[in-house]
Design a protein around this motif. Sequence first.
Motif, PDB file in Angstrom:
ATOM      1  N   ILE A  79      10.915  16.695   9.514  1.00 26.84           N
ATOM      2  CA  ILE A  79      10.954  15.583   9.847  1.00 26.84           C
ATOM      3  C   ILE A  79      10.240  15.123   9.046  1.00 26.84           C
ATOM      4  O   ILE A  79       8.835  14.688   9.394  1.00 26.84           O
ATOM      5  CB  ILE A  79      10.316  15.769  11.229  1.00 26.84           C
ATOM      6  N   PRO A  80      10.695  14.420   8.317  1.00 22.03           N
ATOM      7  CA  PRO A  80      10.382  13.023   7.761  1.00 22.03           C
ATOM      8  C   PRO A  80      10.756  11.735   8.914  1.00 22.03           C
ATOM      9  O   PRO A  80      10.397  11.090   9.466  1.00 22.03           O
ATOM     10  CB  PRO A  80      11.293  12.381   6.231  1.00 22.03           C
ATOM     11  N   LEU A  81       8.701  11.561   7.835  1.00 24.64           N
ATOM     12  CA  LEU A  81       8.043   9.862   8.852  1.00 24.64           C
ATOM     13  C   LEU A  81       8.921   8.883   8.957  1.00 24.64           C
ATOM     14  O   LEU A  81       9.832   8.328   7.531  1.00 24.64           O
ATOM     15  CB  LEU A  81       6.909   9.513   8.739  1.00 24.64           C
ATOM     16  N   THR A  82       9.034   8.340   9.146  1.00 30.15           N
ATOM     17  CA  THR A  82      10.267   6.383   9.506  1.00 30.15           C
ATOM     18  C   THR A  82       9.214   5.280   9.202  1.00 30.15           C
ATOM     19  O   THR A  82       7.504   6.222   8.718  1.00 30.15           O
ATOM     20  CB  THR A  82      10.638   6.214  10.342  1.00 30.15           C
ATOM     21  N   ASP A  83       9.125   4.825   8.189  1.00 28.31           N
ATOM     22  CA  ASP A  83       8.789   3.319   8.637  1.00 28.31           C
ATOM     23  C   ASP A  83       8.157   3.138   9.979  1.00 28.31           C
ATOM     24  O   ASP A  83       6.345   2.696   9.175  1.00 28.31           O
ATOM     25  CB  ASP A  83      10.148   1.946   7.936  1.00 28.31           C
ATOM     26  N   ASP A  84       8.369   2.793  10.804  1.00 24.26           N
ATOM     27  CA  ASP A  84       7.807   2.873  12.551  1.00 24.26           C
ATOM     28  C   ASP A  84       6.480   4.013  12.485  1.00 24.26           C
ATOM     29  O   ASP A  84       5.910   3.755  12.601  1.00 24.26           O
ATOM     30  CB  ASP A  84       8.993   2.974  13.281  1.00 24.26           C
ATOM     31  N   ASP A  85       7.071   5.153  11.736  1.00 29.40           N
ATOM     32  CA  ASP A  85       5.770   6.264  12.202  1.00 29.40           C
ATOM     33  C   ASP A  85       4.216   6.159  10.918  1.00 29.40           C
ATOM     34  O   ASP A  85       3.356   6.114  11.159  1.00 29.40           O
ATOM     35  CB  ASP A  85       6.417   7.279  11.326  1.00 29.40           C
ATOM     36  N   ARG A  86       4.626   5.295   9.517  1.00 24.01           N
ATOM     37  CA  ARG A  86       3.893   4.888   8.760  1.00 24.01           C
ATOM     38  C   ARG A  86       3.223   3.695   8.804  1.00 24.01           C
ATOM     39  O   ARG A  86       1.696   3.816   8.646  1.00 24.01           O
ATOM     40  CB  ARG A  86       4.353   4.930   7.874  1.00 24.01           C
ATOM     41  N   TRP A  87       3.877   2.636   9.390  1.00 24.65           N
ATOM     42  CA  TRP A  87       2.848   1.076   9.348  1.00 24.65           C
ATOM     43  C   TRP A  87       1.388   1.545  10.479  1.00 24.65           C
ATOM     44  O   TRP A  87       0.625   0.442   9.742  1.00 24.65           O
ATOM     45  CB  TRP A  87       3.558   0.512  10.183  1.00 24.65           C
ATOM     46  N   VAL A  88       1.502   2.115  11.400  1.00 22.55           N
ATOM     47  CA  VAL A  88      -0.109   2.104  12.461  1.00 22.55           C
ATOM     48  C   VAL A  88      -0.787   2.905  10.856  1.00 22.55           C
ATOM     49  O   VAL A  88      -2.446   2.389  10.881  1.00 22.55           O
ATOM     50  CB  VAL A  88      -0.086   2.838  13.414  1.00 22.55           C
ATOM     51  N   TRP A  89      -0.276   4.167  10.556  1.00 20.25           N
ATOM     52  CA  TRP A  89      -1.067   4.207   9.129  1.00 20.25           C
ATOM     53  C   TRP A  89      -1.652   3.988   8.705  1.00 20.25           C
ATOM     54  O   TRP A  89      -2.653   3.829   7.758  1.00 20.25           O
ATOM     55  CB  TRP A  89      -0.436   6.137   9.410  1.00 20.25           C
ATOM     56  N   LEU A  90      -0.830   3.126   7.877  1.00 21.74           N
ATOM     57  CA  LEU A  90      -1.100   2.488   6.367  1.00 21.74           C
ATOM     58  C   LEU A  90      -2.119   1.110   7.086  1.00 21.74           C
ATOM     59  O   LEU A  90      -3.317   0.862   5.849  1.00 21.74           O
ATOM     60  CB  LEU A  90       0.302   1.683   5.660  1.00 21.74           C
ATOM     61  N   GLU A  91      -2.164   0.616   7.781  1.00 22.96           N
ATOM     62  CA  GLU A  91      -3.115  -0.138   8.499  1.00 22.96           C
ATOM     63  C   GLU A  91      -4.635   0.514   8.450  1.00 22.96           C
ATOM     64  O   GLU A  91      -4.676  -0.616   8.284  1.00 22.96           O
ATOM     65  CB  GLU A  91      -2.662  -1.338   9.791  1.00 22.96           C
ATOM     66  N   THR A  92      -4.220   1.486   9.040  1.00 24.40           N
ATOM     67  CA  THR A  92      -5.475   1.927   9.748  1.00 24.40           C
ATOM     68  C   THR A  92      -6.188   2.054   8.504  1.00 24.40           C
ATOM     69  O   THR A  92      -7.863   2.158   7.965  1.00 24.40           O
ATOM     70  CB  THR A  92      -4.972   3.537  10.414  1.00 24.40           C
ATOM     71  N   LEU A  93      -5.614   2.816   7.277  1.00 25.60           N
ATOM     72  CA  LEU A  93      -6.308   3.112   6.183  1.00 25.60           C
ATOM     73  C   LEU A  93      -6.873   2.119   5.199  1.00 25.60           C
ATOM     74  O   LEU A  93      -7.920   2.419   4.629  1.00 25.60           O
ATOM     75  CB  LEU A  93      -5.722   3.687   4.985  1.00 25.60           C
ATOM     76  N   ARG A  94      -6.250   1.038   4.971  1.00 28.77           N
ATOM     77  CA  ARG A  94      -6.219   0.033   4.976  1.00 28.77           C
ATOM     78  C   ARG A  94      -7.908  -0.805   5.368  1.00 28.77           C
ATOM     79  O   ARG A  94      -8.880  -0.951   4.860  1.00 28.77           O
ATOM     80  CB  ARG A  94      -5.135  -1.632   4.838  1.00 28.77           C
TER      81      ARG A  94
END
Length: 211
Positions: A79-94
């Motif tokens: 199941i592909p990730l949505t934008d909402d699935d990715r925001w927290v992940w991106l912020e965490t990596l940053r």
Amino acid sequence: MATYLNVSSPAIRHMGQQLSLHQQKPSKPVQRPIFIITGPAGCGKSSVAKYLAQALDLPYIEGDDYHSEANVRKMSSGIPLTDDDRWVWLETLREKAVEELEGGAQGCVVTCSALKRRYRDVIRMAGQEADDVVVRFVYLRANEALLLQRVRHRQATTNHYMKDDMVKSQFMALEEPDATEADVISVDVSGTLQQVQSAALDRVKGVIREQ
């Protein structure tokens, strides 16, 4: 009677050197780079990032380690990730990258698919943390057929959760960097792993020299 200074004397030369130093512009601070290794599944992000981190003696952050359990379950099920699935992940990596620099690191290397420009924009905000922090993306470029082949081989030899269906969905979502994203280095990954690693290191070293 006129008095003349001996401009060749050591004292006069020293005064001139001191004046010259005061007139010089302040030196530019040494920049600390955050290198984000990007691209769809199967492009070799982890292999290239680990190689760069070791060659440059920089900390390495594996982006996949910071996905939530819910994200991993979705990807494992194709199941592909949505934008909402990715925001927290991106912020965490940053935030993890910034933490490495705050801890004294002179830079770091991070893996992150960063498929869309707005995802890259989230990471770019790390460059606003300090004047000496600069974000650079290394986009590992490949065609879909090659990455499908690599992901299928990885599935056959490891227990990686990323399935070949994810390659197709990631290519559908992919927004390749264009000329307006001047902070992106593009590296072709159609060669051997060693060739790709060497090419990426050469490009990254070029960026460091230009800083």
